[in-house]
Design an enzyme around this catalytic site. Structure first.
Site, PDB file in Angstrom:
ATOM      1  N   LYS A  46     -29.628  11.376 -36.614  1.00  0.00           N
ATOM      2  CA  LYS A  46     -28.175  11.544 -36.750  1.00  0.00           C
ATOM      3  C   LYS A  46     -27.617  10.469 -37.681  1.00  0.00           C
ATOM      4  O   LYS A  46     -28.322   9.498 -37.999  1.00  0.00           O
ATOM      5  CB  LYS A  46     -27.536  11.454 -35.371  1.00  0.00           C
ATOM      6  CG  LYS A  46     -27.839  10.148 -34.654  1.00  0.00           C
ATOM      7  CD  LYS A  46     -27.635  10.239 -33.158  1.00  0.00           C
ATOM      8  CE  LYS A  46     -27.953   8.892 -32.530  1.00  0.00           C
ATOM      9  NZ  LYS A  46     -27.851   8.918 -31.072  1.00  0.00           N
ATOM     10  N   TYR A 266     -11.168 -16.313 -48.614  1.00  0.00           N
ATOM     11  CA  TYR A 266      -9.861 -15.961 -48.047  1.00  0.00           C
ATOM     12  C   TYR A 266      -9.541 -16.825 -46.834  1.00  0.00           C
ATOM     13  O   TYR A 266     -10.406 -17.089 -45.981  1.00  0.00           O
ATOM     14  CB  TYR A 266      -9.876 -14.511 -47.563  1.00  0.00           C
ATOM     15  CG  TYR A 266      -9.645 -13.491 -48.658  1.00  0.00           C
ATOM     16  CD1 TYR A 266      -8.490 -13.496 -49.425  1.00  0.00           C
ATOM     17  CD2 TYR A 266     -10.589 -12.495 -48.888  1.00  0.00           C
ATOM     18  CE1 TYR A 266      -8.282 -12.541 -50.410  1.00  0.00           C
ATOM     19  CE2 TYR A 266     -10.399 -11.527 -49.868  1.00  0.00           C
ATOM     20  CZ  TYR A 266      -9.234 -11.564 -50.627  1.00  0.00           C
ATOM     21  OH  TYR A 266      -9.045 -10.618 -51.585  1.00  0.00           O
TER      22      TYR A 266
HETATM   23  C1  LIG Z   1     -28.946   8.220 -30.601  1.00  0.00           C
HETATM   24  C2  LIG Z   1     -29.647   8.864 -29.484  1.00  0.00           C
HETATM   25  C3  LIG Z   1     -31.020   8.648 -29.288  1.00  0.00           C
HETATM   26  C4  LIG Z   1     -31.807   7.599 -30.043  1.00  0.00           C
HETATM   27  O1  LIG Z   1     -31.487   6.330 -29.485  1.00  0.00           O
HETATM   28  P1  LIG Z   1     -32.141   4.972 -30.003  1.00  0.00           P
HETATM   29  O2  LIG Z   1     -31.554   3.940 -29.097  1.00  0.00           O
HETATM   30  O3  LIG Z   1     -31.683   4.799 -31.414  1.00  0.00           O
HETATM   31  O4  LIG Z   1     -33.603   5.097 -29.898  1.00  0.00           O
HETATM   32  C5  LIG Z   1     -31.664   9.393 -28.313  1.00  0.00           C
HETATM   33  N1  LIG Z   1     -30.973  10.288 -27.552  1.00  0.00           N
HETATM   34  C6  LIG Z   1     -29.651  10.496 -27.702  1.00  0.00           C
HETATM   35  C7  LIG Z   1     -28.953  11.462 -26.818  1.00  0.00           C
HETATM   36  C8  LIG Z   1     -28.944   9.784 -28.654  1.00  0.00           C
HETATM   37  O5  LIG Z   1     -27.623   9.971 -28.777  1.00  0.00           O
END
Ligand SMILES: *Cc1c(COP(=O)(O)O)cnc(C)c1O
Length: 380
Positions: A46, A266
């Site tokens: 994702k 800044y």
């Molecule tokens: C993002 C996600 C993962 C992966 O998690 P990591 O901590 O990056 O290994 C697995 N399952 C779901 C439902 C997620 O949203």
């Protein structure tokens, strides 16, 4: 070695770039697969493959043997399907459905993860008059984020039995797997097993990266690692076999010695207590080098400033990170090492992304997924 640019914009070398080590990515996936030998190993891709470019990442993981991919939105799934046309590759859409998302799932053969009865009814309706399509079900086991409780899971089971869809996977998500001392993971696992028992012949999935390292009881039939594949949260891995994948570089644009008593950046937050050689680096928070990486910030009590690596030597961030530029104190580095045109590593091969993230008061996930569109992605 060729360095294909994974974006349409040509790369001059002057703007920031992140190298993506495809070999390390595959190696990390195989390591996660070997850590859970009784289960299939999927991949969370994702947010554009955690910021590195979903099509590239997915193709590399496919080549390593991965056949189960997880994205948040149906649109992400459609993009991925174009990169992974194979019939035996499953793409799961984690965040449920509306009518449009359901149509995208149908068209691109995506498997929606249904987290409530509305999701289930929408998937049922788009399937009327067609063969039952696969779906995953997500259960609420203690995180109170997305998922159906046991009562709704029973209703979903009845819908599935009536032919609305085929349940191909049941899953839940661990809230505290990265804290091995927490009892929450075990409690969640027990609730998950109880609800999953309503679906006796369906594959089960619970573990993210941290869950994989919790051991066999958490592996079930399919794991869903994300961050570990990209070289983050490496401290969770007892065998220390995970490798850095993303290394972020930016160019030194100017080097200047400012006298003691002046200030830098800044808000003049960095008061110079000695004559200070300052390297101005061409990367800022608009590129995802977070403003909380600033040398002085109330967001980070007790943590020292993040460091960058120049020619193998470390130097701390000085003053506030601005939109396009970051200042670094290079007084203690050899002068001939720090010259305009040289690159600084912000994190990656020399400085673990987890360290940079911790010093910025955040996690590797945020640094990776926050890499901006100006950062060229280079496969190495
Ligand atoms: C993002 C996600 C993962 C992966 O998690 P990591 O901590 O990056 O290994 C697995 N399952 C779901 C439902 C997620 O949203």
């Amino acid at each position: 070695m060729s360095h294909p640019v994974l974006s349409a914009v040509p790369h001059s070398g002057r703007r920031p770039f992140v190298t993506i080590d495809g070999w390390a990515l595959k190696s990390n996936w195989r390591h996660m697969a070997n850590t859970a030998p009784g289960a299939r190993t999927g991949a969370a891709v994702k947010a554009g493959g955690y910021g590195l470019g979903a099509p590239y990442v997915a193709k590399a993981l496919f080549a390593a043997g991965c056949r189960d991919f997880f994205v948040a939105w149906a649109e992400e799934g459609a993009e991925l399907r174009a990169a992974l046309p194979g019939a035996n590759t499953r793409i799961f859409v984690l965040q449920g459905l509306d009518g449009d998302a359901a149509a995208i799932c149908r068209e691109h053969r995506l498997v929606p993860v249904l987290s409530n009865l509305d999701d289930a009814r929408i998937w049922q309706e788009t399937g009327i008059g067609r063969l039952p399509a696969p779906a995953a079900l997500q259960f609420e086991t203690g995180m109170n984020r997305l998922g159906m409780d046991e009562a709704d899971a029973r209703k979903a089971a009845a819908l599935a039995r009536a032919g609305a869809f085929d349940v191909t996977l049941v899953m839940s998500h661990l809230a505290s797997a990265d804290h091995p001392a927490s009892a929450q993971s075990e409690a969640q696992r027990h609730v998950f097993e109880r609800i999953a028992a309503l679906f006796p012949h369906v594959a089960r999935s619970l573990a993210n990266s941290a869950g994989v390292f919790r051991g066999r009881p958490y592996h079930f039939d399919l794991t869903r690692p994300g961050i570990a594949l990209y070289g983050g949260e490496t401290a969770l891995d007892p065998s220390a076999a995970l490798r850095p994948v993303a290394t972020l570089y930016a160019q030194i644009l100017q080097v200047r010695t400012a006298p003691r008593g002046e200030a830098a950046g800044y808000g003049a937050t960095a008061k110079l207590e000695r004559a200070t050689r300052i390297a101005t680096i061409g990367i800022g928070y608009a590129d995802g080098y977070l403003r909380s990486s600033s040398g002085v910030t109330p967001l980070r009590p007790g943590e020292p400033a993040p460091e960058v690596s120049i020619g193998g030597r470390r130097a701390p961030v000085l003053g506030r990170v601005s939109m396009d530029l970051t200042l670094v104190d290079v007084t203690d580095l050899p002068e001939d090492l720090v010259v305009p045109g040289e690159v600084a590593e912000m994190f990656g091969a020399q400085i673990a992304i987890d360290e940079t993230a911790r010093r910025a008061g955040t996690i590797a996930y945020e640094f990776l997924t926050g890499l901006g569109p100006r950062v060229a992605r280079l496969a190495v």
